[in-house]
Every structure is written in structure tokens, then in C-alpha cells.
Scaffold this motif. Structure first.
Motif, short mmCIF file in Angstrom:
data_model
loop_
_atom_site.label_atom_id
_atom_site.label_comp_id
_atom_site.label_asym_id
_atom_site.label_seq_id
_atom_site.Cartn_x
_atom_site.Cartn_y
_atom_site.Cartn_z
N UNK A 189 6.31 11.14 3.89
CA UNK A 189 5.58 10.09 4.80
C UNK A 189 5.41 8.81 4.50
N UNK A 190 5.00 8.55 3.10
CA UNK A 190 5.06 7.25 2.58
C UNK A 190 6.33 6.50 2.51
N UNK A 191 7.31 7.19 2.36
CA UNK A 191 8.70 6.59 2.26
C UNK A 191 9.04 6.25 3.78
N UNK A 192 8.66 7.19 4.82
CA UNK A 192 9.11 6.70 6.01
C UNK A 192 8.46 5.46 6.67
N UNK A 193 6.97 5.60 6.20
CA UNK A 193 6.28 4.52 6.55
C UNK A 193 6.81 3.17 6.05
N UNK A 250 0.70 -1.34 -0.04
CA UNK A 250 0.15 -0.07 0.08
C UNK A 250 0.89 1.21 -0.25
N UNK A 251 1.86 1.19 0.75
CA UNK A 251 2.66 2.52 0.89
C UNK A 251 3.56 2.56 -0.49
N UNK A 252 3.80 1.59 -1.35
CA UNK A 252 4.34 1.75 -2.65
C UNK A 252 3.48 2.17 -3.75
N UNK A 253 2.09 1.99 -3.62
CA UNK A 253 1.08 2.37 -4.43
C UNK A 253 0.84 3.83 -4.00
N UNK A 254 0.58 4.30 -2.86
CA UNK A 254 0.59 5.70 -2.41
C UNK A 254 1.84 6.56 -2.74
N UNK A 267 16.67 1.53 4.41
CA UNK A 267 17.69 2.76 4.17
C UNK A 267 17.56 3.32 2.96
N UNK A 268 17.03 2.87 1.81
CA UNK A 268 16.99 3.44 0.56
C UNK A 268 15.72 4.35 0.68
N UNK A 269 14.63 3.89 1.46
CA UNK A 269 13.64 4.82 1.49
C UNK A 269 13.68 5.89 2.38
#
Length: 296
Positions: free
Chosen positions: A208-212, A195-199, A227-229
Motif C-alpha cells: 500500500x505505501x508503494x501504491x500511494x 511521508x510515504x517514504x518514511x512509512x 513505475x518503479x514503486x
């Protein structure tokens, strides 16, 4: 200024506490992630070209003065006042919009957002319910109500609302992001990552989606992906303390103490009194005044 370690614990005690402290940092990061919704892409507020700048508020006030019977004018100004954190004034505008048009679904949802941001969850829920009774296909109201349910630890109703929002608006990044947070809280990290990937694909340069997603990768022990995100997140939002803390933990788990120390130092630059950052910086052998290579 970059910060370094103060007094170090005795070596044996440090070995015993290291793993526990790192787990506490990850748990705190996962908990903090659930508070990010307020800052993420799209909200119950109507889309508007106006920012929360004082000049724009003044311009919208002129519109209200010229159109004192127009509920849209009050709703628009309330939206911008809400973005500026002027919640009482925003509520007054949404109340006025609703008094002028009792079937104004967006004004109810916008007022619900203000109630949610001010922790008046029962009032927020009532407003989202009212908005949806007026417009059963109002996707952002389902997202808002789902967030309230999630904050009230009502997982099943929250999931149903996020699913409904996605069925109505498959392009709603907020719905995927918040459903991801729900999965994350339930330790269903692969669903959360999806879901975060879709967001991320639907939103533009949001930290925020990358942190999550980074936190869920970390929970799944994929520290390189985490680490990449988190690299991306801190570049989008350099002042995000939690992103730097999470990045530090990811690099600590990889074994890169240089980048871990640099990340914790950045967190301390943001808040020099943040105790978890002090402890983490000391844990990786950070030294006050030393410069660290934060990126390659």
C-alpha cells in the motif's frame, strides 16, 4: 489468460477520449488509495502472535473459557475475530472486555476499529475519544481517530491527530502513511511522498505505501519513479487490482505500451468485468490472447 482489446473506437474519437480517460483512471486510483488503511501495517488491534486461522480462534476460545473474568482474553480473541472479518463476534468480545474493565483503553480502540471498518464512524469516534481519555499517550488511538476525521473530511483535526501520534511514536508507519494520504487528498504531493517514504522505511513488504507513493509521483508527473514503486507493489501483492491499473497508467505515460498492456491484462485477469481495465487495455492497443512482457 491474458486479455486483449475488443471493438476499438473510431480513431478520432479515441484521440479525443484518451487523455480524459487516463485522467479518470488516475483520479479513481487516488480515490481508491484512501481506502487502503484497513490493510496496512499495524492497527488499533493489540499486537499478537495469533493469526486469524480457525485453529487459533479455537485456541483463544479455550483461553476465554478458562479465564472468563479476564478482559485481556476477550480482547485478544476479539482482535483475531476482527482480523477474520467476524465483526459481530469481535464486537461481542470487546464489549465483554469493556464490561470487565471499563478503563481498558485498547479494547475501546479495538472496538473503534471494528466500527470504523463497518462504516459506523460516529461510534468509532466515540470509542477513540474514550480510549484517549483513559490514555492520552495512546498513539494508535490517535491514528484511528485521525482516520475517522479524514473519512469525515475533517482535515485539520485529522492532521493534528496524525502529528500527535508521530510525536508519541516516531516509528509508527501507519501514522505517516495516513498523514500522507491526507496530504495526497489535498494535492500536496511532495509532503505525501515524504511521508510515504518514511512509512516504507518503517514497514515490511507492504504494497500500500508503494501504491500511494506511486500515485503521488504520477500526479507530480514523475512517471519513472511511479513505475518503479508500482513494480514493487505488484510484486508484494500480485492480486492488487488497483496496483496493476496504476502501474499500467504509469507505463502508458512513459510510452511503454507493452508493459502498460501487460499491466492492464493482469488487472483483467483479476477481474475480467472491470470496465476501466477493459477501456485502458483497448486504449494501448491490447489484444486478447496475446502474451505481454510485464517485467524486463
Amino acid at each position: 489468460m491474458l486479455y486483449g482489446a475488443g471493438m476499438m473506437q473510431p480513431q478520432a474519437q479515441a484521440r479525443r477520449s484518451r487523455g480524459v480517460t487516463a485522467l479518470i483512471v488516475l483520479a479513481a486510483a487516488l480515490a481508491a488509495c484512501s481506502t487502503l488503511t484497513k490493510q496496512t501495517t499495524s492497527s488499533e488491534e493489540e499486537d499478537t502472535a495469533y493469526s486469524a486461522a480457525p485453529a487459533n480462534i479455537a485456541s483463544l476460545s479455550e483461553v476465554v473459557q478458562r479465564n472468563p473474568s479476564d478482559p485481556q482474553a476477550f480482547n485478544m480473541r476479539g482482535t483475531v475475530l476482527g482480523r477474520a472479518g467476524r465483526y459481530e463476534e469481535a464486537l461481542a468480545d470487546f464489549n465483554k472486555a469493556i464490561s470487565l474493565d471499563p478503563n481498558y483503553a485498547q479494547a475501546y480502540a479495538n472496538r473503534g476499529l471494528i466500527y470504523r471498518q463497518t462504516k459506523k464512524l460516529d461510534r468509532a469516534l466515540a470509542d477513540y475519544n474514550r480510549a484517549l481519555s483513559i490514555d492520552a499517550n495512546y498513539a494508535v488511538a490517535y491514528v484511528g481517530r485521525g482516520i475517522v476525521y479524514r473519512q469525515q473530511t475533517q482535515g485539520m483535526p485529522a492532521l493534528a491527530d496524525f502529528n500527535k501520534a508521530i510525536s508519541i511514536r516516531p516509528d509508527n508507519a501507519q501514522a505517516y502513511y495516513n498523514r500522507g494520504l491526507l496530504y495526497q487528498a489535498q494535492n500536496q504531493h511532495q509532503y505525501a511522498i515524504d511521508d510515504f517514504t518514511t512509512a516504507i522505511g518503517l514497514s515490511q513488504q507492504q504494497a500500500e505505501p508503494y501504491v500511494a507513493r506511486g500515485l503521488s509521483y504520477m500526479a507530480a508527473k514523475d512517471y519513472k519513479a511511479a513505475a518503479g514503486d508500482l513494480d514493487t507493489a505488484v510484486q508484494f501483492e500480485p492480486g492488487n487490482l488497483q496496483a496493476w491499473m496504476s502501474r499500467g497508467l504509469a507505463y502508458e505515460r512513459i510510452g511503454d505500451k507493452e508493459k502498460a498492456a501487460g499491466s492492464y491484462a493482469k488487472a483483467l485477469n483479476i477481474d475480467q468485468n472491470y470496465e476501466p481495465a477493459k477501456q485502458a487495455f483497448a486504449r494501448v492497443g491490447g489484444k486478447y490472447g496475446q502474451t505481454y512482457q510485464t517485467f524486463n
